[in-house]
Write a protein that holds these residues in place. Structure first.
Motif, PDB file in Angstrom:
ATOM      1  N   THR A 126       0.740   3.517  -7.611  1.00 27.48           N
ATOM      2  CA  THR A 126       1.813   4.152  -6.841  1.00 27.48           C
ATOM      3  C   THR A 126       3.160   3.441  -6.955  1.00 27.48           C
ATOM      4  O   THR A 126       4.155   3.929  -6.413  1.00 27.48           O
ATOM      5  N   THR A 184       0.844  -1.193   0.000  1.00 25.31           N
ATOM      6  CA  THR A 184       0.000   0.000   0.000  1.00 25.31           C
ATOM      7  C   THR A 184       0.878   1.242   0.000  1.00 25.31           C
ATOM      8  O   THR A 184       2.034   1.204   0.408  1.00 25.31           O
ATOM      9  N   ARG A 185       0.283   2.367  -0.404  1.00 25.35           N
ATOM     10  CA  ARG A 185       1.028   3.628  -0.454  1.00 25.35           C
ATOM     11  C   ARG A 185       1.448   4.064   0.943  1.00 25.35           C
ATOM     12  O   ARG A 185       2.563   4.557   1.145  1.00 25.35           O
ATOM     13  N   ASN A 243      -8.043   2.330   2.137  1.00 31.21           N
ATOM     14  CA  ASN A 243      -7.339   1.136   1.687  1.00 31.21           C
ATOM     15  C   ASN A 243      -8.281   0.218   0.906  1.00 31.21           C
ATOM     16  O   ASN A 243      -9.493   0.459   0.853  1.00 31.21           O
ATOM     17  N   THR A 270      -8.360  11.711   1.118  1.00 34.19           N
ATOM     18  CA  THR A 270      -7.525  10.697   0.481  1.00 34.19           C
ATOM     19  C   THR A 270      -8.296   9.387   0.527  1.00 34.19           C
ATOM     20  O   THR A 270      -9.110   9.154   1.422  1.00 34.19           O
ATOM     21  N   TYR A 280       1.883  14.137   1.728  1.00 36.08           N
ATOM     22  CA  TYR A 280       0.953  13.882   2.836  1.00 36.08           C
ATOM     23  C   TYR A 280       1.409  14.609   4.092  1.00 36.08           C
ATOM     24  O   TYR A 280       0.617  15.304   4.762  1.00 36.08           O
ATOM     25  N   SER A 284      -3.814   9.120  -3.807  1.00 37.29           N
ATOM     26  CA  SER A 284      -2.609   8.995  -2.986  1.00 37.29           C
ATOM     27  C   SER A 284      -1.783  10.264  -3.092  1.00 37.29           C
ATOM     28  O   SER A 284      -1.395  10.665  -4.195  1.00 37.29           O
TER      29      SER A 284
END
Length: 391
Positions: A49, A11-12, A245, A242, A279, A273
């Protein structure tokens, strides 16, 4: 002899946390870095990503497709099966000496179970934590039992891993890896974030990330509807969402985000993302962070910004005083946001002590792996006086 260390990311958010460790392993003359990339990294819906990983200068050694289009519980379980098949092939080809896995995602369990059967020692980060509102809680403990090295984020979690039967000398309290990013990662001006994603953000704005609750009696769609209702009570604040998941129920949350953004054009925006540096920069520029992401508990307190944690997904996780825990009703969420906007909450956020540390976490992990000798079979550790019939 140089040892091969495979790092898994699915995951990002997980990649962002792992970044300093990946960079340190790549720079080390003692290790050969191998990257195994899977999950949402390979999905166009979640921003592909994997491209950001390559842009950061890292070569991807294996891409393992595993996500099905279905986000039901059955679909997630089948995705795990597909992942295990692909990870077995990747690990057989790469033959790493160690596998690094972070956290509690089902993608991580799939690769960990393949590695355990293939007798590849696993180094697990962020074990011992509790999140009662997600099946990630059980997955995290399962990965602990498959792993040889345990790098935890605080002493309380170290004791819990030992309680699970892991040898005390295999458990290291190194702090949270994500806090190393906060110390070292460059910041991106808000103007650059706007330019990169076609936004028109200006302060004040809220940063919102909400993930489906997967192991508690909380309706994700109903709770997120209440989040949106609460946000409408603050028309002077813009909102940046954002994506969640790829948990079961995530597609519905994405649809609700997109519908809300369409109705509030020019006031609300959504980004699949942001990436790690953007972020962190967006958090620092925001008025507060809202949702139920682990980042609101672990990283946000070190950025001096209040966080409103909604519902039970993170229930049981240690948190700083600057995190405001609220229920799932629109009234509760609105009250939490109002509290986060007070001068008292802002001052507290700027001075709160983060229980997850903030030291040279990646350096400590690499040092442990460097000094590791040949590993034998795991031996269950019985806490003295417990489980032995003693009274």
């Amino acid at each position: 002899m140089m040892r091969k260390v495979a790092v898994f990311t699915g995951t990002r958010a997980e990649y962002g946390l792992l970044y300093p460790l990946i960079a340190r392993l790549k720079a080390s003359p003692d290790f050969e870095l191998q990257l195994i990339v899977s999950g949402t990294h390979l999905s166009p819906r979640f921003g592909e990503t994997w491209r950001a990983i390559e842009q950061d200068g890292f070569a991807i050694d294996a891409k393992v497709e595993m996500l099905l289009a279905s986000d039901t519980a059955c679909g997630v379980a089948k995705s795990m099966g597909l992942g295990t098949l692909g990870f077995a092939d990747a690990l057989d080809r790469l033959r790493p000496d160690y596998l690094v896995v972070l956290g509690d995602r089902y993608e991580a369990l799939a690769v960990a179970q393949a590695a355990a059967v293939m007798r590849i020692p696993i180094a697990h980060l962020h074990g011992g934590e509790v999140t009662e509102g997600a099946y990630d809680d059980s997955i995290r403990h399962a990965i602990t039992k498959l792993s040889h090295f345990h790098f935890v984020a605080c002493e309380q979690y170290r004791q819990r891993v030992i309680q699970l039967g892991e040898q005390p000398d295999s458990v290291w309290n190194v702090g949270a890896l994500g806090l190393e990013n906060i110390r070292n990662a460059p910041r991106v001006p808000l103007e650059r974030i706007n330019e990169d994603f076609g936004l028109k953000l200006s302060s004040p704005f809220f940063l919102v990330t909400y993930h489906p609750v997967t192991a508690a009696d909380e309706s994700p769609s109903e709770t997120f509807h209440n989040v949106l209702t609460a946000l409408d009570a603050f028309p002077e604040h813009q909102v940046l969402f954002t994506y969640p998941n790829s948990d079961n129920g995530g597609d519905q949350i994405i649809q609700m985000i997109e519908q809300h953004v369409a109705k509030r054009s020019g006031v609300a925006w959504a980004v699949a993302s942001l990436g790690m540096t953007r972020y962190l920069s967006a958090v620092e520029a925001s008025a507060c962070v809202i949702g139920n992401s682990s980042s609101g508990i672990i990283e946000v307190p070190s950025l001096g910004v209040p966080a409103v944690n909604v519902g039970v997904r993170q229930k049981g996780r240690l948190s700083a005083e600057s995190v405001i825990h609220v229920g799932t009703s629109a009234t509760d969420i609105r009250s939490g946001i109002e509290q986060a906007l007070t001068e008292e909450a802002i001052v507290l956020a700027q001075s709160a002590c983060n229980p997850y540390g903030g030291g040279a976490t990646s350096e400590r992990i690499v040092d442990v792996l460097l000094s590791a000798g040949r590993l034998g079979a795991k031996v269950f550790y019985d806490i003295p006086g417990a489980g032995t019939g003693a009274h």
